[in-house]
Design a protein around this motif. Structure first.
Motif, PDB file in Angstrom:
ATOM      1  N   THR A  16       6.654 -16.211  -1.635  1.00  0.00           N
ATOM      2  CA  THR A  16       7.299 -15.792  -0.385  1.00  0.00           C
ATOM      3  C   THR A  16       7.734 -14.337  -0.452  1.00  0.00           C
ATOM      4  OG1 THR A  16       8.079 -18.043  -0.012  1.00  0.00           O
ATOM      5  CG2 THR A  16       9.170 -16.301   1.221  1.00  0.00           C
ATOM      6  N   GLY A  17       8.282 -13.935  -1.600  1.00  0.00           N
ATOM      7  CA  GLY A  17       8.677 -12.537  -1.766  1.00  0.00           C
ATOM      8  C   GLY A  17       7.485 -11.601  -1.734  1.00  0.00           C
ATOM      9  N   LEU A  21       6.792  -8.618   0.951  1.00  0.00           N
ATOM     10  CA  LEU A  21       6.511  -7.262   0.494  1.00  0.00           C
ATOM     11  C   LEU A  21       5.207  -6.740   1.085  1.00  0.00           C
ATOM     12  CD1 LEU A  21       7.157  -4.838  -1.309  1.00  0.00           C
ATOM     13  CD2 LEU A  21       5.957  -6.005  -3.180  1.00  0.00           C
ATOM     14  N   ALA A  22       4.191  -7.611   1.121  1.00  0.00           N
ATOM     15  CA  ALA A  22       2.906  -7.202   1.693  1.00  0.00           C
ATOM     16  C   ALA A  22       3.059  -6.857   3.173  1.00  0.00           C
ATOM     17  CB  ALA A  22       1.873  -8.307   1.499  1.00  0.00           C
ATOM     18  N   MET A  25       4.814  -3.540   3.617  1.00  0.00           N
ATOM     19  CA  MET A  25       3.990  -2.386   3.279  1.00  0.00           C
ATOM     20  C   MET A  25       2.949  -2.100   4.350  1.00  0.00           C
ATOM     21  SD  MET A  25       3.415  -3.014  -0.824  1.00  0.00           S
ATOM     22  CE  MET A  25       2.425  -1.528  -0.976  1.00  0.00           C
ATOM     23  N   ILE A  26       2.453  -3.158   5.004  1.00  0.00           N
ATOM     24  CA  ILE A  26       1.407  -2.957   6.008  1.00  0.00           C
ATOM     25  C   ILE A  26       1.977  -2.693   7.397  1.00  0.00           C
ATOM     26  CG2 ILE A  26       1.088  -5.323   6.829  1.00  0.00           C
ATOM     27  CD1 ILE A  26      -1.904  -4.907   6.644  1.00  0.00           C
ATOM     28  N   LEU A  27       3.286  -2.949   7.567  1.00  0.00           N
ATOM     29  CA  LEU A  27       3.889  -2.811   8.893  1.00  0.00           C
ATOM     30  C   LEU A  27       3.786  -1.399   9.460  1.00  0.00           C
ATOM     31  CD1 LEU A  27       5.406  -4.209  11.178  1.00  0.00           C
ATOM     32  CD2 LEU A  27       7.549  -3.660   9.990  1.00  0.00           C
ATOM     33  N   PRO A  28       4.091  -0.323   8.692  1.00  0.00           N
ATOM     34  CA  PRO A  28       3.951   1.025   9.274  1.00  0.00           C
ATOM     35  C   PRO A  28       2.536   1.325   9.757  1.00  0.00           C
ATOM     36  CG  PRO A  28       5.224   1.106   7.250  1.00  0.00           C
ATOM     37  CD  PRO A  28       4.648  -0.271   7.335  1.00  0.00           C
TER      38      PRO A  28
END
Length: 429
Positions: A16-17, A21-22, A25-28
């Motif tokens: 889940t962590g 995190l993934a 990181m991909i959100l921006p």
């Protein structure tokens, strides 16, 4: 009795962590891509419901031209500062117009000031009220020079007047209408342009796929010089479009300099020059029916096929290279002909990549503008929807109608993509 502890089903704390995190990181990147794709799309939809002309990109504003005549040369000289004011728009009015300007030290008001103006601490303030569309006026301010101005002459134009006002911006207001869609759908030429777009897209896409498949099948066989020939096959796709387009224009020129026409007349295949890029259609009779052959449109489609078949060729060849040779060896031992091997072995394994290529080429060809515009300018029956977007938005200066046509292009492509994902074949490889 001992009970074995089994981990609960689902994701554990570690997975889940990692997932969070993934996503973080991909959100921006996702936000940037969405803004690049969605914001122009939403803006296009917004403009399509507004009667926006090219001149409406700038909101109405009051513009001023300031002059002082005559120029004072001695203390006590009387002069006039004139403000030539005008509304930049011929359609929209501006409310609560206020002019503010700082006069140079040593220039004082002489005589009666306009009732709408006030002068205090060398600052001129004029409440001019409402400026109707296209309104013009000249505001006169009488001044007298003193010694301080003569000793340090500064032109009033050194400080530009500040003009503010409230105007209705057609791009940002909340007034919407369907006039643009009514206009384009009621025009008889729209349906003709839509038919031309579909004809151009379907035949251009199928032609590029068929030629790419043929080239891939040809260059999948080992022979001397195959690598060099593969490089030559990529030339139409990697060459600059403006260079190859003008090369085709020179080759197909209907004048005495046209290479293809010269060859056709030399071998007796044509009695006179053929206007490949300027002739709409040529009638011909088959089985007692008189039909019209679209000359210019077929020429443009031929250019589309020639220029973009290398992309299909690359993808199909890469898929062919990954196929196992055992099936072909077994089929050859069973007496299968090359055509049977292609139909029953190669084609099923190529179905997936051909479907993807068809979708990509359909979208890109339907959106194609530069090829048609460089070859024919959209004339002689080659006007597609993308050319119509340009014509509506810039030639006619109707941005709203151009945006409405662009929305139609988006809807057609969206429906095509949905149909593709529903009915497209799967790769058997």
């Amino acid at each position: 009795m001992m009970v074995e502890n089994t981990p609960p089903k689902g994701r554990g704390p570690l997975s889940t962590g990692e997932m969070r995190l993934a996503y973080s990181m991909i959100l921006p990147t996702l936000l940037i891509v969405m803004s690049i794709v969605l914001l122009p799309l939403l803006a296009n939809f917004w403009i399509s419901f507004k009667p926006v002309q090219l001149g409406d990109l700038r909101p109405p504003e009051v513009r001023a031209n300031e002059r002082m005549k005559p120029v004072p040369t001695a203390s006590g000289d009387v002069s006039e500062i004139s403000y030539r004011l005008r509304n930049s728009s011929q359609q929209g009015s501006i409310d609560d117009v206020v002019l503010t300007d700082s006069l140079p030290d040593g220039l004082n008001i002489d005589g009666t000031l306009d009732s709408r103006c006030d002068f205090s601490n060398q600052v001129l303030t004029c409440n001019l009220g409402v400026y109707e569309a296209g309104k013009r006026e000249t505001l006169i301010v009488p001044v007298i020079a003193t010694n301080s101005y003569i000793d340090n002459p500064i032109k009033p134009r050194a400080s530009k007047p500040l003009l503010v006002g409230d105007s209705d911006n057609i791009l940002t207001n909340t007034v919407f209408s369907l006039d643009n869609y009514r206009k384009i759908f009621s025009a008889s030429e729209f349906w003709s342009v839509l038919r031309v777009s579909l004809y151009y897209t379907v035949f251009g896409t199928l032609g590029a796929l068929l030629f790419g498949l043929f080239a891939a099948q040809l260059l999948n066989t080992k022979f001397p010089g195959r690598g060099i020939l593969r490089g030559f096959f990529l030339f139409p796709y990697v060459a600059p479009v403006i260079a190859v387009a003008f090369a085709w224009v020179l080759l197909l020129d209907a004048g005495p300099g046209g290479t293809l026409n010269a060859i056709l007349m030399k071998i007796g295949a044509a009695d006179g020059p053929v206007n490949f890029l300027g002739q709409r259609a040529v009638p011909f009779t088959i089985f007692g029916f008189t039909l019209k052959f679209p000359v210019a449109l077929t020429t443009v489609i031929s250019f589309e096929v020639w220029r973009y078949f290398p992309l299909s060729f690359l993808f199909i060849l890469a898929r062919m290279q990954s196929m196992s040779s055992e099936q072909y060896e077994a089929a050859e031992m069973d007496g299968a002909t090359p055509l049977q091997q292609f139909w029953y072995i190669s084609l099923p394994q190529l179905a997936g990549i051909l479907a993807v290529l068809f979708l990509l080429r359909f979208i890109w060809t339907f959106n194609k503008f530069d090829d048609i515009f460089l070859l024919t300018g959209g004339g002689a029956g080659t006007r597609t929807l993308t050319v119509d977007v340009y014509e509506q938005a810039f030639a006619v200066s109707n941005l709203g109608a151009g945006a409405a046509v662009a929305v139609v292009v988006f809807v057609v492509l969206l429906c095509s993509a949905l149909l593709f994902f529903k009915y497209s074949p799967q790769d058997d490889g």
